[in-house]
Design a protein around this motif. Structure first.
Motif, mmCIF file in Angstrom:
data_model
loop_
_atom_site.group_PDB
_atom_site.id
_atom_site.type_symbol
_atom_site.label_atom_id
_atom_site.label_comp_id
_atom_site.label_asym_id
_atom_site.label_seq_id
_atom_site.Cartn_x
_atom_site.Cartn_y
_atom_site.Cartn_z
ATOM 1 N N UNK A 132 1.450 -5.336 -2.602
ATOM 2 C CA UNK A 132 1.083 -4.568 -1.373
ATOM 3 C C UNK A 132 2.823 -3.191 -1.152
ATOM 4 N N UNK A 133 3.100 -1.604 -1.043
ATOM 5 C CA UNK A 133 4.494 -1.403 -0.291
ATOM 6 C C UNK A 133 3.944 -0.293 -0.022
ATOM 7 N N UNK A 134 5.195 0.050 1.082
ATOM 8 C CA UNK A 134 4.752 0.991 2.583
ATOM 9 C C UNK A 134 5.915 2.496 1.866
ATOM 10 N N UNK A 135 5.163 3.020 0.620
ATOM 11 C CA UNK A 135 4.926 4.329 0.356
ATOM 12 C C UNK A 135 5.712 5.877 1.405
ATOM 13 N N UNK A 136 6.346 5.596 2.036
ATOM 14 C CA UNK A 136 6.793 6.284 3.220
ATOM 15 C C UNK A 136 6.446 8.175 3.236
ATOM 16 N N UNK A 137 7.095 7.979 1.774
ATOM 17 C CA UNK A 137 7.791 9.723 1.542
ATOM 18 C C UNK A 137 6.109 10.280 0.712
ATOM 19 N N UNK A 138 5.709 9.006 0.434
ATOM 20 C CA UNK A 138 4.412 9.683 0.432
ATOM 21 C C UNK A 138 3.709 9.487 1.084
ATOM 22 N N UNK A 139 3.160 8.724 2.115
ATOM 23 C CA UNK A 139 2.328 8.947 3.102
ATOM 24 C C UNK A 139 2.719 10.725 3.929
ATOM 25 N N UNK A 154 3.362 5.892 -6.384
ATOM 26 C CA UNK A 154 2.902 5.094 -5.252
ATOM 27 C C UNK A 154 1.906 6.305 -4.324
ATOM 28 N N UNK A 155 1.684 7.864 -4.841
ATOM 29 C CA UNK A 155 1.351 8.696 -4.209
ATOM 30 C C UNK A 155 -0.278 8.382 -4.830
#
Length: 144
Positions: A106-113, A53-54
């Motif tokens: 696509x995704x929404x990797x909140x923690x990586x963001x 994800x990161x």
């Protein structure tokens, strides 16, 4: 036969470094800037985030200016814009938000963001410390 006697090593060897080792820098970066006076760096170590994800999030913000990247990552946290997954696409769902990048997955990797937002904030404060203009900063190298 005589019993074999082994010499015991000292428990705490001398704390001085060997003469061949000379400390040069506190941390080693994977890449050095061509002009160090006009660039700033930030680094995170042992971050508790998923690598894939990161990787994809970092790849999405590479080449953006600092303000645009910060706004993009905030939009990812609010799930207004997605992170396109280009390399690690196994079992990644499709979303129409990925059309912005000419992709379908696509995704929404909140923690990586959030972690990358913290790193960008750190880089911004490092730039302010070096008296650089924070409005003109661009992300030229980012590595996970």
């Amino acid at each position: 036969l005589k019993p074999l006697r082994l010499k015991r090593r000292p428990r705490f060897p001398s704390l001085e470094p060997p003469p061949s080792v000379t400390p040069t820098a506190m941390v080693k970066y994977s890449r050095e800037a061509k002009n160090g006076s006009k660039s700033c760096k930030a680094m995170g170590v042992d971050l508790r985030v998923h690598y894939k994800n990161t990787y994809e999030t970092a790849r999405a913000i590479k080449g953006m200016s600092l303000r645009v990247a910060q706004q993009y990552l905030e939009d990812v946290c609010e799930k207004k814009r997605c992170v396109p997954f280009r390399k690690y696409t196994g079992c990644i769902g499709r979303t129409p938000q990925a059309k912005e990048f000419k992709m379908s997955q696509g995704r929404w990797p909140v923690k990586s963001a959030k972690i990358l937002l913290g790193l960008l904030r750190n880089a911004e404060s490092n730039a302010e410390f070096k008296n650089l203009d924070t409005e003109n900063l661009t992300i030229t190298h980012i590595q996970v």
